[in-house]
Design an enzyme around this catalytic site. Sequence first.
Site, mmCIF file in Angstrom:
data_model
loop_
_atom_site.group_PDB
_atom_site.id
_atom_site.type_symbol
_atom_site.label_atom_id
_atom_site.label_comp_id
_atom_site.label_asym_id
_atom_site.label_seq_id
_atom_site.Cartn_x
_atom_site.Cartn_y
_atom_site.Cartn_z
ATOM 1 N N TYR A 194 26.013 -17.076 -26.134
ATOM 2 C CA TYR A 194 26.106 -16.383 -24.842
ATOM 3 C C TYR A 194 25.693 -14.923 -24.980
ATOM 4 C CZ TYR A 194 28.317 -13.663 -21.094
ATOM 5 O OH TYR A 194 28.551 -12.760 -20.087
ATOM 6 N N LYS B 10 22.481 -12.820 -23.410
ATOM 7 C CA LYS B 10 22.640 -11.648 -22.533
ATOM 8 C C LYS B 10 21.965 -10.422 -23.160
ATOM 9 C CE LYS B 10 24.555 -11.285 -19.108
ATOM 10 N NZ LYS B 10 24.137 -11.507 -17.686
ATOM 11 N N THR C 28 27.156 -7.605 -20.065
ATOM 12 C CA THR C 28 28.489 -7.674 -20.656
ATOM 13 C C THR C 28 28.586 -6.760 -21.876
ATOM 14 O OG1 THR C 28 29.871 -9.162 -21.974
ATOM 15 C CG2 THR C 28 27.581 -9.747 -21.835
ATOM 16 N N ASP C 29 29.812 -6.372 -22.217
ATOM 17 C CA ASP C 29 30.016 -5.592 -23.450
ATOM 18 C C ASP C 29 29.859 -6.469 -24.692
ATOM 19 O OD1 ASP C 29 32.335 -7.107 -23.173
ATOM 20 O OD2 ASP C 29 33.718 -5.435 -23.472
ATOM 21 N N GLU C 30 29.816 -7.805 -24.509
ATOM 22 C CA GLU C 30 29.754 -8.701 -25.674
ATOM 23 C C GLU C 30 28.433 -8.567 -26.429
ATOM 24 O OE1 GLU C 30 31.388 -12.600 -25.022
ATOM 25 O OE2 GLU C 30 32.632 -11.880 -23.376
#
Length: 354
Positions: free
Chosen positions: A159, A163, A134-136
């Site tokens: 989260y 990741k 993810t870009d998060e």
Amino acid sequence: MARILVTGGAGFIGSALVRHLIADTDHAVLNVDALTYAGNLSSLEPVAQSNRYRFARADICDRDAVARLIAEFRPEVITHLAAESHVDRSIDGPADFIQTNLVGTFSMLAAALDYWRGLEGAEKDAFRFHHISTDEVFGALGDDGFFTEETAYDPRSPYSASKAGSDHLVSAWHHTYGLPVLITNCSNNYGPYHFPEKLIPLMIIKCLSGEALPVYGKGTNVRDWLYVDDHVRALTAVFERGVPGESYMVGGRSERTNLAVVETICDTLDRIRPRADGQSYREQISFVADRPGHDFRYAIDASKLERELGWRPQESFETGIAKTIRWYLDNESWWRPILERNYSGERLGLKATA
Ligand code: NAD
Ligand code: TYD
């Protein structure tokens, strides 16, 4: 034609990938999924009868089970999507995120490395381990700028931290052991079969149920939305033609504030399923307490993927959201049982402030 082992294929993006691989390519798929609250075999009904599709229920943290499945199926590609995926749940209960996203990714890497080491020649050269992220992991942007492959990691939620850790493990298995890995970091997805804890499906369903639409804070946070089928086409391009050891950003240049997204949903439903009382669905918008640690803005620069692999999104936000809303109107039989059994739309992610 290749054998693709997909982890998390009963989830939102994984099931879209499996449907795409069976409908639009000659690849064979083994879907390995533990069927957590987010896993749903009814998302795979369109492909369930295909002789190129198989399902195995297994927890990715169970290394023996994973090793057995890999040895039997002999995949050319492992696409690893299985994860705990919801930020609000990670705030309330981070343990499952550490277990699946970190320990589970380690277990997948260990099993993949053993298998890859046993391959020879062309089979060994062709093998890929593709990690879906993810870009998060890059943290939050201000008003300007974009995430690229060069952006430093700066995760802020349990989260995104889990990741980010999994991305680092995957990279380490490439640098240390030579495993041919690929990493993709994608922006927020939306589309059919999206679990109704996430913003877009939650708002559509709450509109239809006549409930308040809970917009966190002032609704000014920005996400960069990509239609899920565009994401899975990008994933296929990356594992077919991407360079091992590289990462690729995936995004559709469709930034919207959360409030603009919710208003678009309201306005679309006003046109195609007007409220019985003649009022706009916008009347249901309700500003609620913000998410703790709420990242302000995500935005992706996907030029590398566009330039090197020729990928382009096919949907704009306008066409994608219209398709998505229509799908939820036509597929209540998919989401109604989830509301009854797994999640009934209550607010998540406030335990940190309680
Ligand atoms: P999802 O929550 O809809 O699905 C996750 C799937 O993984 C479920 O089918 C679940 O049963 C399975 N799973 C969970 N724990 C497991 C375990 N221990 N063993 C085996 N299976 C397990 O998630 P999603 O939105 O489809 O996301 C898929 C992947 O894409 C994730 O890795 C996520 O981090 C990443 N991603 C998601 C987005 C997004 O907007 N949804 C954006 C970028 C990247
Ligand atoms: P979400 O779908 O949870 O994705 P992510 O947190 O991974 O970006 O949330 C998208 C945005 O919508 C995020 O800024 C939080 C916000 N949001 C709301 O305002 N209300 C809601 O009920 C939910 C679930 C999210």
